[in-house]
Design a protein around this motif. Structure first.
Motif, short mmCIF file in Angstrom:
data_model
loop_
_atom_site.label_atom_id
_atom_site.label_comp_id
_atom_site.label_asym_id
_atom_site.label_seq_id
_atom_site.Cartn_x
_atom_site.Cartn_y
_atom_site.Cartn_z
N LEU A 195 0.83 -1.21 0.00
CA LEU A 195 0.00 0.00 0.00
C LEU A 195 0.87 1.26 0.00
CD1 LEU A 195 -2.85 -1.06 2.46
CD2 LEU A 195 -3.12 -0.50 0.03
N VAL A 196 1.93 1.25 0.79
CA VAL A 196 2.85 2.39 0.80
C VAL A 196 3.49 2.55 -0.58
CG1 VAL A 196 5.00 3.30 1.78
CG2 VAL A 196 3.30 2.20 3.28
N ASN A 197 3.86 1.43 -1.18
CA ASN A 197 4.51 1.46 -2.49
C ASN A 197 3.58 2.01 -3.58
OD1 ASN A 197 6.69 0.77 -4.33
ND2 ASN A 197 5.41 -0.91 -5.03
N LEU A 198 2.28 1.73 -3.45
CA LEU A 198 1.31 2.11 -4.49
C LEU A 198 0.56 3.40 -4.20
CD1 LEU A 198 -0.32 -1.40 -5.19
CD2 LEU A 198 1.30 -0.19 -6.65
N HIS A 199 0.83 4.05 -3.08
CA HIS A 199 -0.08 5.12 -2.64
C HIS A 199 -0.09 6.36 -3.56
CE1 HIS A 199 3.39 7.15 -0.66
NE2 HIS A 199 2.62 8.23 -0.67
N LEU A 200 0.90 6.51 -4.43
CA LEU A 200 0.91 7.64 -5.37
C LEU A 200 0.42 7.25 -6.76
CD1 LEU A 200 4.36 9.31 -4.54
CD2 LEU A 200 2.09 10.00 -3.73
N ARG A 201 0.14 5.97 -6.94
CA ARG A 201 -0.15 5.44 -8.27
C ARG A 201 -1.30 6.16 -8.97
NH1 ARG A 201 0.63 0.13 -10.16
NH2 ARG A 201 0.02 0.03 -12.35
N PHE A 202 -2.34 6.49 -8.24
CA PHE A 202 -3.54 7.05 -8.87
C PHE A 202 -3.34 8.48 -9.35
CE2 PHE A 202 -7.46 9.58 -8.46
CZ PHE A 202 -8.24 8.93 -9.41
N HIS A 203 -2.37 9.19 -8.79
CA HIS A 203 -2.29 10.64 -9.04
C HIS A 203 -2.16 10.99 -10.52
CE1 HIS A 203 -2.05 12.25 -4.87
NE2 HIS A 203 -1.77 10.98 -4.64
N GLY A 204 -1.56 10.08 -11.32
CA GLY A 204 -1.45 10.36 -12.75
C GLY A 204 -2.79 10.42 -13.44
N TYR A 205 -3.78 9.75 -12.88
CA TYR A 205 -5.12 9.72 -13.49
C TYR A 205 -5.76 11.11 -13.46
CZ TYR A 205 -9.82 7.91 -14.53
OH TYR A 205 -11.04 7.66 -15.12
N LEU A 235 -5.87 -5.59 -2.36
CA LEU A 235 -5.74 -4.33 -1.62
C LEU A 235 -6.46 -3.18 -2.31
CD1 LEU A 235 -1.93 -4.61 -0.78
CD2 LEU A 235 -3.84 -5.00 0.79
N TYR A 236 -7.16 -3.45 -3.40
CA TYR A 236 -7.79 -2.39 -4.21
C TYR A 236 -8.64 -1.44 -3.38
CZ TYR A 236 -11.11 -0.26 -7.48
OH TYR A 236 -11.89 0.63 -8.16
N GLU A 237 -9.56 -1.98 -2.57
CA GLU A 237 -10.45 -1.11 -1.79
C GLU A 237 -9.67 -0.29 -0.76
OE1 GLU A 237 -13.48 -0.47 -2.27
OE2 GLU A 237 -14.28 -2.10 -3.52
N ARG A 238 -8.68 -0.90 -0.14
CA ARG A 238 -7.87 -0.17 0.84
C ARG A 238 -7.02 0.89 0.15
NH1 ARG A 238 -7.11 -5.56 3.12
NH2 ARG A 238 -7.99 -5.71 5.23
N LEU A 239 -6.46 0.56 -1.00
CA LEU A 239 -5.62 1.52 -1.72
C LEU A 239 -6.42 2.76 -2.10
CD1 LEU A 239 -2.98 2.33 -3.04
CD2 LEU A 239 -3.65 1.01 -5.07
N ASN A 240 -7.63 2.57 -2.58
CA ASN A 240 -8.46 3.72 -2.94
C ASN A 240 -8.77 4.58 -1.73
OD1 ASN A 240 -8.43 2.76 -5.51
ND2 ASN A 240 -10.61 2.27 -5.63
N ARG A 241 -9.00 3.95 -0.60
CA ARG A 241 -9.29 4.72 0.62
C ARG A 241 -8.04 5.45 1.12
NH1 ARG A 241 -13.13 1.31 -0.10
NH2 ARG A 241 -15.18 1.54 0.89
N LEU A 242 -6.90 4.80 1.05
CA LEU A 242 -5.65 5.48 1.43
C LEU A 242 -5.39 6.65 0.50
CD1 LEU A 242 -3.01 5.62 3.07
CD2 LEU A 242 -2.02 3.98 1.44
N THR A 243 -5.62 6.47 -0.78
CA THR A 243 -5.38 7.53 -1.77
C THR A 243 -6.30 8.71 -1.51
OG1 THR A 243 -4.75 5.86 -3.41
CG2 THR A 243 -5.31 8.04 -4.22
N ARG A 244 -7.57 8.43 -1.24
CA ARG A 244 -8.51 9.52 -0.93
C ARG A 244 -8.09 10.25 0.35
NH1 ARG A 244 -13.52 9.66 -3.61
NH2 ARG A 244 -14.07 7.80 -4.82
N ALA A 245 -7.70 9.48 1.36
CA ALA A 245 -7.32 10.09 2.64
C ALA A 245 -6.08 10.97 2.50
CB ALA A 245 -7.06 8.99 3.68
#
Length: 472
Positions: free
Chosen positions: A340-350, A370-380
């Motif tokens: 999750l830490v590794n992927l937490h910036l992944r969405f920003h390009g979108y 981890l999809y649902e958790r990753l989206n929540r971490l990204t939003r937070a």
């Protein structure tokens, strides 16, 4: 005082009294009675030794008995009520816990009186007792008063208490999180001056306190107390390291403060028991705490006064794995939080440019379970005060999640595989098992992610085209 006490506690008290032994409800259950909170498990202490009260407990607990704590003077039992609910009890002989300066485990010495036992407990709010069956309230150290004030104070001199059991320092910050209490000044001072003593406690016991703190209603308050006390410097040094010295022009946020906000936001995004991320979720909360720990190591002051943290996600993932392993967290949890830490910036390009369907598939495939958790971490993590930016980010995430739902109607993301498997690759290309099969499989998986499901003939043609190209 007016108590509504479990009938099972009264009954057990009578059984002990019939044999001439004292029995008292102690610690958390008594504290929770005063707070009008429910306790699921009942803790007692007794004048009897384990071999003396074992027959009583076995007779009372006709639905279960355990003795894992026998060497600490503790035995447990359980019975079921008519409505199916379970009542679990543990009885411990009056005792004192002390640590040898060079040992990670406490030594157990039996005591003789209830008051003596209470004097050896961690805090006054846990040093109250209720004798059963006669319901005499025993509070020799003013625990009820401290409970009303919301103060954590030790029954004896705090230096002596923390020296006897250094884990009590961790328990103090945990109770800040669980109960919303403050630590008495003399206890706080003792923790700060004795914090190195926590090194004698095993990583597993420290981990358990951190876990209880993070799963509480106020984990932020607990983490702030952990840092303020200096304990975090020893047990979780990556957290206080987030308190970067802010440059004079305040061109970047206080990373510790930002992390606390992300933690609180992530908690609000947890779901009910039937949702995808049921509260409280240790994986999500740990990821929120750890997501930026790579920033101190990657901070660079760029020309023009800008500050950058390039690759702090990848660096932070490695640091997360190392710290959680050191704290003896479960292997699967270590890997999940690190990813999750590794992927937490992944969405920003979108946000800058909406992805193709293939990019969306890759995001979901890489996130996996981890999809649902990753989206929540990204939003937070999107804590910008700029309302327009916040709205754009939220809308982009909403749009991406909607696209995922539509794509999932057409294909099973959890089972994405190449349209040709390893055996078929060998047959079609006339190859023996070896590295080339792995390369071919990887290419066909990439092709599948880029193009979605295709006809078998199309997949075969692509495999042969790719192989001819690399052989040329």
């Amino acid at each position: 005082m007016d108590f509504e006490v479990w009938p099972e506690a009264i009954e057990l008290g009578r059984l002990f009294a019939e044999q001439g032994y004292e029995l008292a409800l102690v610690g958390g259950p008594v504290r929770d009675l005063l707070l009008h909170r429910k306790s699921h498990d009942l803790d007692f202490c007794s004048s009897a030794r384990p071999e003396q009260f074992e027959p009583i407990l076995r007779r009372w607990g006709h639905d279960g008995f355990w003795d894992m704590g026998r060497k600490f003077g503790t035995l447990g039992a359980m019975r079921r009520r008519a409505d199916g609910t379970e009542v679990k009890v543990e009885v411990t002989t009056y005792r004192s816990d002390t640590y040898d300066p060079d040992s990670r485990k406490p030594e157990v010495n039996y005591g003789d009186t209830l008051e003596g036992d209470l004097s050896r407990r961690d805090f006054t709010v846990n040093a109250m007792a209720l004798r059963v069956p006669d319901l005499e309230f025993v509070d020799p150290f003013g625990g009820a008063s401290d409970l009303a004030k919301g103060v954590l104070r030790t029954p004896v001199d705090p230096s002596q208490s923390f020296d006897d059991d250094p884990l009590r320092m961790m328990r103090a910050v945990r109770f800040v999180a669980q109960l919303g209490f403050s630590i008495a000044p003399d206890a706080a001072e003792a923790i700060s001056s004795m914090r190195d003593r926590i090194e004698i406690v095993s990583a597993e016991r420290v981990r358990d306190e951190l876990t209880k703190m993070l799963l509480s209603d106020r984990p932020r308050a607990g983490l702030e107390a952990l840092v303020e006390s200096g304990l975090a410097d020893i047990v979780f040094p990556e957290i206080p390291a987030l308190q970067l010295q802010i440059d004079e022009h305040h061109r970047h946020k206080d990373v510790f403060e930002h992390t606390m906000i992300v933690l609180e936001r992530a908690i609000t995004l947890e779901t009910g028991p039937d949702g995808p991320v049921p509260a409280p979720d240790l994986t999500l909360r740990l990821a929120a705490v750890m997501h930026d720990i790579g920033k101190p190591k990657t901070r660079r002051f760029e020309p023009g006064g800008k500050v950058s943290f390039h690759h702090h996600d990848a660096v932070g993932a490695k640091m997360t794995r190392k710290r959680l392993k050191a704290l003896r967290f479960d292997h699967h949890l270590v890997e999940d939080v690190s990813e999750l830490v590794n992927l937490h910036l992944r969405f920003h390009g979108y946000v800058d440019e909406p992805w193709t369907d293939s990019a969306v598939r890759r995001y979901v495939k890489d996130a996996g379970h981890l999809y649902e958790r990753l989206n929540r971490l990204t939003r937070a993590d999107a804590t910008t005060q700029n309302k327009r930016k916040a709205m754009v980010f939220s809308q982009a995430m909403d749009e991406m999640e909607a696209r995922v739902r539509e794509l999932k109607k057409k294909e099973d993301f959890d089972a994405i595989r190449p349209d040709v498997d390893g055996n078929e690759i060998m047959e079609l290309l006339g190859l023996e098992p070896g590295p080339m099969i792995g390369r071919a499989y990887k290419h066909m998986l990439e092709y599948r992610l880029d193009n979605g499901p295709v006809d078998h003939d199309v997949a075969v043609a692509e495999l042969k085209r790719w192989y001819a190209e690399i052989e040329a």
